[in-house]
Design an enzyme around this catalytic site. Structure first.
Site, PDB file in Angstrom:
ATOM      1  CG  HIS A  98     -12.067   5.097  15.711  1.00 56.93           C
ATOM      2  ND1 HIS A  98     -13.523   5.578  16.928  1.00 56.93           N
ATOM      3  CD2 HIS A  98     -12.086   6.215  15.813  1.00 56.93           C
ATOM      4  CE1 HIS A  98     -14.169   6.408  16.437  1.00 56.93           C
ATOM      5  NE2 HIS A  98     -13.198   6.156  15.589  1.00 56.93           N
ATOM      6  CD  GLU A 170     -10.915  10.464  15.222  1.00 58.91           C
ATOM      7  OE1 GLU A 170     -12.019  11.133  14.254  1.00 58.91           O
ATOM      8  OE2 GLU A 170     -10.718   9.467  15.530  1.00 58.91           O
ATOM      9  N   GLY A 176     -19.179  11.453  15.182  1.00 57.30           N
ATOM     10  CA  GLY A 176     -20.183  10.318  15.349  1.00 57.30           C
ATOM     11  C   GLY A 176     -22.041  11.243  15.151  1.00 57.30           C
TER      12      GLY A 176
HETATM   13  P1  13P Z   1     -17.815  11.866  11.698  1.00 58.02           P
HETATM   14  O1  13P Z   1     -16.980  12.542  11.049  1.00 58.02           O
HETATM   15  O2  13P Z   1     -18.325  10.916  11.760  1.00 58.02           O
HETATM   16  O3  13P Z   1     -18.058  12.434  13.120  1.00 58.02           O
HETATM   17  O4  13P Z   1     -16.309  10.237  12.656  1.00 58.02           O
HETATM   18  C1  13P Z   1     -14.805  10.841  12.416  1.00 58.02           C
HETATM   19  C2  13P Z   1     -14.323   9.407  12.802  1.00 58.02           C
HETATM   20  O5  13P Z   1     -14.437   8.968  14.068  1.00 58.02           O
HETATM   21  C3  13P Z   1     -12.694   9.143  12.275  1.00 58.02           C
HETATM   22  O6  13P Z   1     -12.312   7.772  13.039  1.00 58.02           O
END
Ligand code: 13P
Length: 260
Positions: A98, A170, A176
């Site tokens: 991650h 991502e 975030g």
């Molecule tokens: P957000 O949807 O809060 O931006 O987070 C995504 C995430 O890090 C999922 O692993």
């Protein structure tokens, strides 16, 4: 029927044990009549909740995953959790790499590779997360970075394990509270590049590896993301942490995907 759509959430370091259990039970109640032949739902809560979490739900309805894992089965690795320990708890999915592991805790592609190989060896569904930073995007090297993350992260992965491998794209800049949602055009272009890298690595089988999109997914953008043919699922943070809201989001997204 097409491929299963994947919906999941990473709870990060937010919910404690009791809150996780009530969240999971509510999410299960709200989604239990939805066919799991058409979709998979997974939740990745904190380590300390896992033992209770796998017992609190029917894991055929909600798969429970761990947020990280050491590559060794046992040894002098203070503070780490091994694949054998996760197996013992009945966890079936492990997330590797991650963005917060890479960028806050300094994990490298070589370490992610060791973890991916160990997770697959132990039979976990292995969710490798990849993503470029804002700086890398600014230099116009997003695709190169992602290709490197895939080629290093999946080095020596055997084709026989591909049915247990998922990828989450991502972008670091979209994740975030300070995240900016990616545009659909950007996600389309990048998912295409990711699928090409996976084909380069594994031939035609590579194209069948599910690639989820994550990063500021919310009720307003989920449908336009999921209808993209190369977006196989959504990996959601903040917008999934209330079970009722996540249930609404994923139902709408599933309908949108089915309409095409
Ligand atoms: P957000 O949807 O809060 O931006 O987070 C995504 C995430 O890090 C999922 O692993």
């Amino acid at each position: 029927m097409g491929k299963k759509i994947l919906f999941g959430s990473n709870l990060k370091m937010y919910k404690g044990v009791e809150e996780t259990i009530s969240y999971l039970q509510e999410l299960q109640d709200l989604t239990k009549e939805m066919s799991r032949a058409e979709m998979e739902l997974f939740i990745i809560p904190s380590y300390v909740t896992l033992e209770r979490a796998v017992k609190a739900v029917d894991t055929k309805l909600i798969k429970i995953g761990a947020q990280n894992m050491c590559w060794e089965d046992a040894g002098q690795f203070t503070g780490e959790i091994s694949p054998v320990m996760l197996k013992e708890l009945g966890v079936s999915l492990v997330m590797i790499g991650h963005s917060e592991r890479r960028h806050v805790f300094g994990e490298t592609d070589v370490q992610e590779n060791q973890k991916v190989l160990a997770a697959l060896q132990h039979g976990f569904t292995t969710l490798l997360c990849i993503g470029e930073t804002a700086e890398e995007k600014g230099y116009g090297i997003s695709k190169e970075i992602l290709r490197i993350q895939l080629k290093k992260g999946l080095h020596q992965v055997s084709r026989k394990h591909l049915d247990h491998l998922w990828i989450a794209y991502e972008p670091v800049w979209s994740i975030g509270v300070a995240g900016v949602p990616a545009t659909v055009d950007y996600v389309r272009e990048i998912h295409q590049a990711i699928k090409e890298s996976l084909e380069e690595l594994f031939g035609a089988d590579g194209a069948n590896i599910p690639v989820l999109y994550g990063g500021s997914v919310n009720a307003d953008n989920a449908n336009e993301m999921i209808v993209e043919p190369l977006v196989d699922g959504l990996f959601v943070g903040r917008s999934a942490w209330q079970a009722d809201k996540f249930s609404v989001l994923l139902r709408a997204a599933k309908k949108a995907k089915e309409r095409g």
